[in-house]
Each structure stands twice: as structure tokens, then as C-alpha cells.
Design a protein around this motif. Sequence first.
Motif, PDB file in Angstrom:
ATOM      1  N   LYS A  28      44.388  31.652  42.796  1.00  0.00           N
ATOM      2  CA  LYS A  28      44.836  30.996  41.604  1.00  0.00           C
ATOM      3  C   LYS A  28      44.709  29.546  42.120  1.00  0.00           C
ATOM      4  O   LYS A  28      44.913  29.172  43.299  1.00  0.00           O
ATOM      5  CB  LYS A  28      46.246  31.332  41.261  1.00  0.00           C
ATOM      6  CG  LYS A  28      46.774  32.388  40.773  1.00  0.00           C
ATOM      7  CD  LYS A  28      48.063  32.791  40.000  1.00  0.00           C
ATOM      8  CE  LYS A  28      48.231  34.122  39.228  1.00  0.00           C
ATOM      9  NZ  LYS A  28      49.480  34.264  38.731  1.00  0.00           N
ATOM     10  N   LEU A  39      39.725  37.572  34.745  1.00  0.00           N
ATOM     11  CA  LEU A  39      40.482  36.485  35.192  1.00  0.00           C
ATOM     12  C   LEU A  39      41.378  35.997  34.031  1.00  0.00           C
ATOM     13  O   LEU A  39      42.465  35.503  34.484  1.00  0.00           O
ATOM     14  CB  LEU A  39      39.270  35.391  35.809  1.00  0.00           C
ATOM     15  CG  LEU A  39      38.509  35.857  37.315  1.00  0.00           C
ATOM     16  CD1 LEU A  39      37.423  34.973  37.283  1.00  0.00           C
ATOM     17  CD2 LEU A  39      39.440  35.852  38.219  1.00  0.00           C
ATOM     18  N   LEU A  77      42.459  38.094  44.151  1.00  0.00           N
ATOM     19  CA  LEU A  77      42.554  36.971  43.085  1.00  0.00           C
ATOM     20  C   LEU A  77      42.946  35.686  43.801  1.00  0.00           C
ATOM     21  O   LEU A  77      43.904  35.649  44.656  1.00  0.00           O
ATOM     22  CB  LEU A  77      43.543  37.441  41.914  1.00  0.00           C
ATOM     23  CG  LEU A  77      43.050  38.937  41.338  1.00  0.00           C
ATOM     24  CD1 LEU A  77      43.959  39.132  40.061  1.00  0.00           C
ATOM     25  CD2 LEU A  77      41.688  38.804  40.691  1.00  0.00           C
ATOM     26  N   ASN A 100      34.090  34.033  42.984  1.00  0.00           N
ATOM     27  CA  ASN A 100      33.394  33.753  41.642  1.00  0.00           C
ATOM     28  C   ASN A 100      31.827  33.422  41.941  1.00  0.00           C
ATOM     29  O   ASN A 100      31.264  32.666  41.123  1.00  0.00           O
ATOM     30  CB  ASN A 100      33.949  32.458  40.982  1.00  0.00           C
ATOM     31  CG  ASN A 100      35.262  32.715  40.179  1.00  0.00           C
ATOM     32  OD1 ASN A 100      35.800  33.828  40.464  1.00  0.00           O
ATOM     33  ND2 ASN A 100      35.703  31.846  39.439  1.00  0.00           N
ATOM     34  N   MET A 118      37.866  35.375  41.972  1.00  0.00           N
ATOM     35  CA  MET A 118      37.931  36.422  42.489  1.00  0.00           C
ATOM     36  C   MET A 118      36.992  36.742  43.654  1.00  0.00           C
ATOM     37  O   MET A 118      35.833  36.171  43.444  1.00  0.00           O
ATOM     38  CB  MET A 118      38.232  37.706  41.550  1.00  0.00           C
ATOM     39  CG  MET A 118      36.700  37.678  40.813  1.00  0.00           C
ATOM     40  SD  MET A 118      36.705  38.737  39.094  1.00  0.00           S
ATOM     41  CE  MET A 118      37.635  39.787  39.710  1.00  0.00           C
ATOM     42  N   ALA A 134      44.207  34.218  36.708  1.00  0.00           N
ATOM     43  CA  ALA A 134      43.891  33.885  38.112  1.00  0.00           C
ATOM     44  C   ALA A 134      42.360  32.817  37.713  1.00  0.00           C
ATOM     45  O   ALA A 134      42.082  32.922  36.589  1.00  0.00           O
ATOM     46  CB  ALA A 134      43.124  35.131  38.753  1.00  0.00           C
ATOM     47  N   THR A 135      42.144  32.164  38.633  1.00  0.00           N
ATOM     48  CA  THR A 135      41.038  31.269  38.590  1.00  0.00           C
ATOM     49  C   THR A 135      39.724  31.720  39.155  1.00  0.00           C
ATOM     50  O   THR A 135      38.796  31.480  38.693  1.00  0.00           O
ATOM     51  CB  THR A 135      41.365  29.953  39.333  1.00  0.00           C
ATOM     52  OG1 THR A 135      42.813  29.593  39.037  1.00  0.00           O
ATOM     53  CG2 THR A 135      40.282  28.870  39.088  1.00  0.00           C
TER      54      THR A 135
END
Length: 513
Positions: free
Chosen positions: A500, A426, A498, A392, A434, A431-432
Motif C-alpha cells: 500500500k 489491486l 500486497l 507491478n 503486488m 492496494a497499490t
Amino acid sequence: MAARTKQQPPEPAPQPAPHVRVAVVGSGFGGLGAGVRLRRAGITDFVILERAGAVGGTWRDNSYPGCACDVPSHLYSFSFAPNPEWPRSFSGQPDIRAYLEKVADVFGLRPHLRFDAEVTELRWEAEHTRWRVTTAAGTWTADAVVCAAGPLADPQIPDLPGLDAFPGKVFHSSRWDHDYDLTGKRVAVVGTGASAAQIIPAIQPEVGKLTVFQRTPAWVLPRRDREITAAEKWLHAALPPTGALRRGTLFALRELQVDAFVRRPGALKLVQKLAETHLARAVHDPELRARLTPDYRIGCKRILLSNTYYPALAAANTEVVASGLREVRGSTLVAADGSEHEVDAIVFGTGFHVTDMPIAERVHGVGGTSLRDSWKGGMEALRGSTVHGFPNLFFVIGPNTGLGNSSMILMIESQLNYLIDALATLDAVGATAMQPTPRAQRRWNLELQHRMERTVWSTGGCRSWYLDETGKNTVLWPGSTSSFRRATRKVDLAEYELIKRTAPVPAQEVVPA
């Protein structure tokens, strides 16, 4: 009777560390553009962290005499914020900075801006799947970080023996001292790049003696600059499609030039002839002309645009030293060729930390690894935007996204498309975070460097600031802006891992007051 003990005031309560969806670093074109695109995507939970006290980035910092853009104004602006009021075809720094201030106002970015908030550390907290952003103005946590600090942010001054003991004035072109009067002074300008080519004509008429230290001469082409008429401004304001047509024409002309830079450098011979003619017409002294003639193919280093640079170098009060600066002895500058020059002030036009961006040592990703360590073999990212080991974290003007012939705003907008699609993806997949897979990142950069081999930047016979210390070009994009736009249109999930969130975020985390 025992004396009363004076009661100590209570310790101030720790303040909670605010959490945001996105933290943007920098408020130049990249940072402000990110803010606009986030708001348009419905994301309003973000801050723009700026180390200075105003927006503008490099166009705030570089206020030296003569500072202007070498890309036409109508192309060097956001597609979503056309400006019919540009005063010249190549506008100056004050007008570009005013444009960015207006963008911050018109698009409602002021509430998101945090000034005097230099980022001192960015650290990935895997247990909470977020970034901790430490700044001079406090600490934030963020789901994602947009690094728009820019490659032309931190000035580079050579480590010269004796410079600390120089009794006169010393400053870098991007940190111009407007309180120091150059009138009648003996001034040295070190470097002959794009900034120096604007500074030299601006100060030459007022200084007593100008000494220019030229390590490598640059190719220079005429600058087709003119004032934009009131009729043109009215037309672009009254009929916006005419401004879009002007922008589109400028864009197309520069896209047509790309092939010569990246695939067939031999096609630049005609352009080099034009540069040779420009030099011959402006400089009549054959000895000076020889010193100003590069020995590499045009385009290998950045091509300069100026009608006043050569006349300033040929002026009676200017001396061109065809050598770099070796050391400083009191007020005497000693060139690499052994010549000595007495000066009162030194202006460094020696560029920036581009291939070794200082912010890289402040960014710590998975396992605490710093971005600087990750880039020991040279800067690289997937599609110029994301780096394995730094979930991120999204770059604007990341590795290999620079241009040699067109507007960087085109590249910035492409990377912003990629950023917004990544955040939307996302959300869509639940997902949180990447990060690119090592394989995807490596494959992208192997192909990129393979394409780089036949460009003029690799075959032109020069050493430029595009190259890192190993000779690898980690700055420029070896293709058209259209091809980069296609490459960053959508996130390919096959290129990503990804992540989470597995642990709950503390409801009220605190940091020391």
C-alpha cells in the motif's frame, strides 16, 4: 560610460514528468494486445512506448526476403480481432504487419502510442510506490509497467575474430539491408534456423554463389500453404462463426500434438519418418542428404516448415558447409572444420538474445537490484508473468511461456487476462502494488522444471536456443495452451505480497528539461 551587460535568456522551466496508470513497453502483438485489453477494462490512462517509429515489433523488424509465419494465419491473430482477409493459410510478413497497424487503428490505440521512445531505464521508487520510466523521448512515472518487449527483439551476432575488418556487407536477418543488391554476389548465410530457412530459398536464385554455414541441421516438414480463395474470405466476412470454427479447428489440432512434445516424445517417431521422407524426395545426393540429416529427435529443436528449403540447398550454386563459422580473414570466411570460403556479403541468421534479454539490465526493482542480477541463475517468473522484487511489473511473453507447436497469440491473450485481473484485484483490495512471494515463485518454477525433464526439448539429444548457458530451459511452456490459460485465469492472492502507498505522491514533480 560603462557598457551594458547583455541580459541572458531565462532558463527553460522544467517540464513535469507525466504520470500514467500503466506504461506498456513495446508495440508488437503483446503491447498492442495489452492496450486493447486495458481500454476494454476501462483503463485509458496508459502509454505504449515504442523504440522504433511504427508498430509491429518483430513483424516490423523482420522484413527479410521470404519472411512469413509458420503458424496458420487464422490462429496467429487475436481472438478479439479476427481477420477474414488473410491472403494465404500461412501469411507473409507484410500482411501480418498490416494487420497490426489495423489493430492499432480500429481499437483506438494511436493516441496512446509514443514512438522513438526506447526505454533506457525502469526503476522502482519504493517511496512513491511507482515506476520511473526513462526513455529516449522523455520520462514518465507509472503505477504499473507491462513489459512486452518480446524475446525476439534484439539480434544476436556471434563475436567472431576478424568480423570488424570484413570488407563486404554484413547484416542480421532482422536488420535486412534492402538497399544492398545481392544479385550475382557471393553470399554467406550463417545459421540454418527458421529465418535462414526462409531467406535461403528467397535469395538462392539471384545470388552468384551461396555458402550456408550449418552448425546443426534442422528437421523440416512440408509446408501446407495455399492461397485463401475469394469465396472463403467472403464466407468468413459474411458469417463470422465460420472463421471462428476454422480457428477452433486449427487450435484443437495443435492441442492434440502437445502430449507428444511434453510427455511422450517417442510418439514423434512417425513425424520424424515424414521428415525423413521429405528430405529423401528433395535431396538426391546421398552426401548432402547425410549432412542435412539431424542426429537428434524431431521436436528437440524448432521444426521448420518449407517446400523450398531443401531444393535451394541442393541447387548448383549452393554449398552447405556442415560446420559453424570460426573466424573472418579479410573476405575469407574460415569454418570450424578449417575450410575457407570467399564471400562478398554475410547474412547472420543467428537468432536473438532470448535467455539473456538486454532489457533485463535496464530494469531495477526493490533496493535497486537489476532484473539481470535477479536472473543470474536463469530467468524465472511466477506463471510467466511476475517476478519477486519487481512490484507491478507484468510480463507478456515472460519466462517459460514460449511454444514449440502452436500460436503465441494464445499465450499472449492468457497473460493479458492475468494482467487485467491483477489490476482489478489491486483496486478491489485497496492496494497499490503486488509482487509474488519468493515461496510461490520458487514452487511454480520447481514444478515447471520437473515437468520439463521429460519433454522432447530435454530428452531429444540436442542443444537449442531454448536453453540458457547452464542448460536450463527458461523459454518454453511444458504444457498445452489450455493448461496455461487455466493457470493464468485469475490471480491467487495467496501467492502475492500486497503493497500500500504510504507516502503521498508529489503533486507536481519535475524532471530536467
